[in-house]
Design a protein around this motif. Structure first.
Motif, short mmCIF file in Angstrom:
data_model
loop_
_atom_site.label_atom_id
_atom_site.label_comp_id
_atom_site.label_asym_id
_atom_site.label_seq_id
_atom_site.Cartn_x
_atom_site.Cartn_y
_atom_site.Cartn_z
N UNK A 1 -52.78 71.87 -21.42
CA UNK A 1 -53.79 72.05 -20.37
C UNK A 1 -54.21 70.70 -19.80
N UNK A 2 -54.52 69.74 -20.65
CA UNK A 2 -54.97 68.44 -20.14
C UNK A 2 -53.87 67.74 -19.34
N UNK A 3 -52.63 67.76 -19.85
CA UNK A 3 -51.53 67.12 -19.13
C UNK A 3 -51.31 67.78 -17.78
N UNK A 4 -51.38 69.10 -17.74
CA UNK A 4 -51.20 69.81 -16.47
C UNK A 4 -52.33 69.46 -15.50
N UNK A 5 -53.57 69.44 -15.99
CA UNK A 5 -54.70 69.09 -15.12
C UNK A 5 -54.52 67.68 -14.54
N UNK B 1 -44.82 64.89 -14.30
CA UNK B 1 -44.49 64.30 -15.59
C UNK B 1 -45.49 64.60 -16.69
N UNK B 2 -45.69 65.87 -17.00
CA UNK B 2 -46.50 66.21 -18.18
C UNK B 2 -45.76 65.69 -19.40
N UNK B 3 -46.37 64.75 -20.10
CA UNK B 3 -45.65 63.99 -21.12
C UNK B 3 -46.53 63.82 -22.36
#
Length: 511
Positions: A282-286, A307-309
């Motif tokens: 969720x945090x990476x997507x946000x 780049x959700x990493x």
């Protein structure tokens, strides 16, 4: 009907000859850009819940520390600057920017044969990271990485079929001036491979010089802008939920220069991201959605990789654990979110916590690389060569990773079930009219090339044959192949007159 007549003489020679003749690309058993997407750890309802949670995070929490230029761009687009200095993003703004985001990104190579189509679930494996050490497999020591090491990695990657791109895997620690390090990184990588290159910049002020260097390599600014063969790997956020001020300024400079960007959010679960796998996603997507708004507010449709990493921590110690099963799940879940938005995406896999290319490294690298490919991740970064949770890079491991990724790609390809694949006519001819086995048949010889992947260094001999071969071992054989590759001139070296122009303009440290 397939010819199933016995082939007692010359069968082995025929099979060897068949294997020696390379297939055209579309008939090869594995290649860059094959479609994954069969592995889906998240249900459709899970994807929707993650999306809605990310929108709430952007609307209610927002991000701090944007540069003044970013604040202006984002507020003019519809973001709201609060009294606490945080930018908040209404859901409608995010949806509007998603609607105009570029969904047909191609990352170019200097040679078009290496172009990477990031549409759909097409999978590409390559390097990445910023290792500060090189692993010496002979002494088991970690030494500082150098510009020559980086150039050698590029030259090796250029010769490996299953390494599809080169993002800078290590830092040239022998170049102490940051501007010269950034410029020499581009030079060392591009002089070593014609595959797509990814790199970073320390300061926005260094980007114009880098673009001038790239224009020289490309043969002019127009040629560069038509086919940009280097992208900017940009950590535009500092998790949790803060913009990286200087990196955002770099990103803006790269966008103005026509360079594709990787919007990289690299939180660490349990440290700079929630400890739960879903929460880290969720945090990476946000954070990456904030990047999509940023990029498209500045240049609608500019090529960007989502780049959700997120990385994993070993919660007993807080240390990074890139080789864990949790990391593999995180990466696969992120790939599903990329497909949810129909955006080109990238994430990390193939990282080993192991310090050497040993059995631990093998299981760690294979687990996440296979799951990333099966999930249809467009850009599988850090897929080969990375050890000690990104602290060390190993040339031998890069070479062994080519074999490993070959097997992962075969899993990505999956199982075809055409009439010919079902093989009933072959079975009938073999069992009723033929020799009672399939060895040496035309069908087997054809499938031998088109369906099966063979390791370059992996040894499948019997114990007796292995002894007769001198009991070869993987790592020494990888070292021998490394030395063989590096004994040859780089296929990507620049024409003499262009190299001379570059050296007149810039302080190039490679001889």
């Amino acid at each position: 009907m397939t010819d199933m007549s016995p082939r007692r003489a010359g069968g082995r020679a025929a099979r060897r000859e068949a294997r020696a003749n390379p297939l055209v690309d579309e008939l090869r058993p594995i290649r860059a850009g094959m479609n994954g997407g069969t592995y889906k750890p998240l249900a459709e309802t899970d994807l929707e819940r993650i999306h809605k949670a990310a929108l709430r995070a952007l609307e209610e929490i927002g991000l701090s520390d944007a540069p003044a230029s970013g604040v202006r761009l984002l507020t003019e687009a519809g973001a709201i600057l609060g009294d606490d200095g945080r930018l908040r993003f209404p859901a409608a703004l995010v949806e509007d920017m998603l609607a105009i985001a570029n969904r047909s990104v191609t990352l170019c190579g200097r040679d078009p044969v290496h172009d990477l189509d990031l549409s759909g679930t097409r999978v590409h494996y390559g390097t990445a990271g910023a290792a500060v050490h090189v692993v010496d497999v002979d002494t088991h020591e970690y030494r500082d990485s150098t510009l020559q090491d980086l150039h050698d990695a590029a030259r090796i990657a250029d010769r490996l079929d299953n390494i599809h791109f080169l993002q800078r895997p290590m830092v040239a620690r022998d170049v102490t001036d940051n501007r010269e390090m950034d410029l020499n990184t581009i030079y060392a990588c591009c002089a070593g491979t014609k595959k797509h290159v990814g790199t970073s910049f320390t300061e926005a002020a260094f980007v114009p010089d880098a673009l001038e260097l790239l224009h020289l390599i490309a043969g002019g600014e127009d040629t560069w802008r038509a086919r940009p063969f280097v992208s900017n790997s940009n950590c535009f956020v500092v998790p949790p939920m803060k913009f990286a001020t200087e990196s955002c300024e770099v990103m803006e400079a790269c966008i103005r220069g026509g360079m594709p960007v990787l919007l990289l959010s690299a939180g660490q679960a349990g440290a700079t991201a929630p400890a739960s796998i879903a929460g880290a996603i969720v945090q990476a997507v946000a954070e990456c959605l904030a990047g999509v708004v940023y990029v498209n507010a500045m240049a609608p449709g500019h090529p960007a990789v989502f780049g959700t990493w997120p990385f994993v921590s070993d919660l007993r110690t807080g240390a990074m654990s890139g080789g864990s099963g949790e990391q593999a799940l995180l990466t696969a879940g992120c790939a599903q979110m990329h497909h949810y938005y129909s955006l080109p995406g990238g994430a990390a896999a193939g990282i080993a916590d192991a310090k050497l290319p040993d059995m631990q490294a093998g299981w760690e690298q294979m687990c996440s690389n296979v799951m990333a490919g099966l999930s249809g991740l467009n850009m599988v970064y850090e897929a080969a060569g990375m050890h000690a949770s990104l602290l060390g890079f190993c040339h031998e491991s890069l070479i062994l990773g080519d074999d490993l990724i070959g097997q992962a790609l075969r899993c990505v390809r999956g199982i075809e079930v055409t009439e010919d694949d079902l093989s009933l006519e072959v079975m009938r001819a073999t069992c009723l009219d033929g020799p009672g086995h399939y060895l040496g048949s035309d069908h087997t010889l054809t499938r031998m090339q088109r369906d099966y992947v063979y390791p370059v260094l992996g040894n499948r001999a019997s114990p007796k044959e292995w002894v007769e071969q001198g009991q070869p071992e993987l790592v020494p054989n990888a070292t021998a192949r490394k030395n063989s590759i590096l004994a040859q001139p780089s296929r990507a070296r620049f024409p003499a007159e262009i190299d001379a122009d570059i050296r007149r303009r810039f302080a190039i440290h490679l001889s």
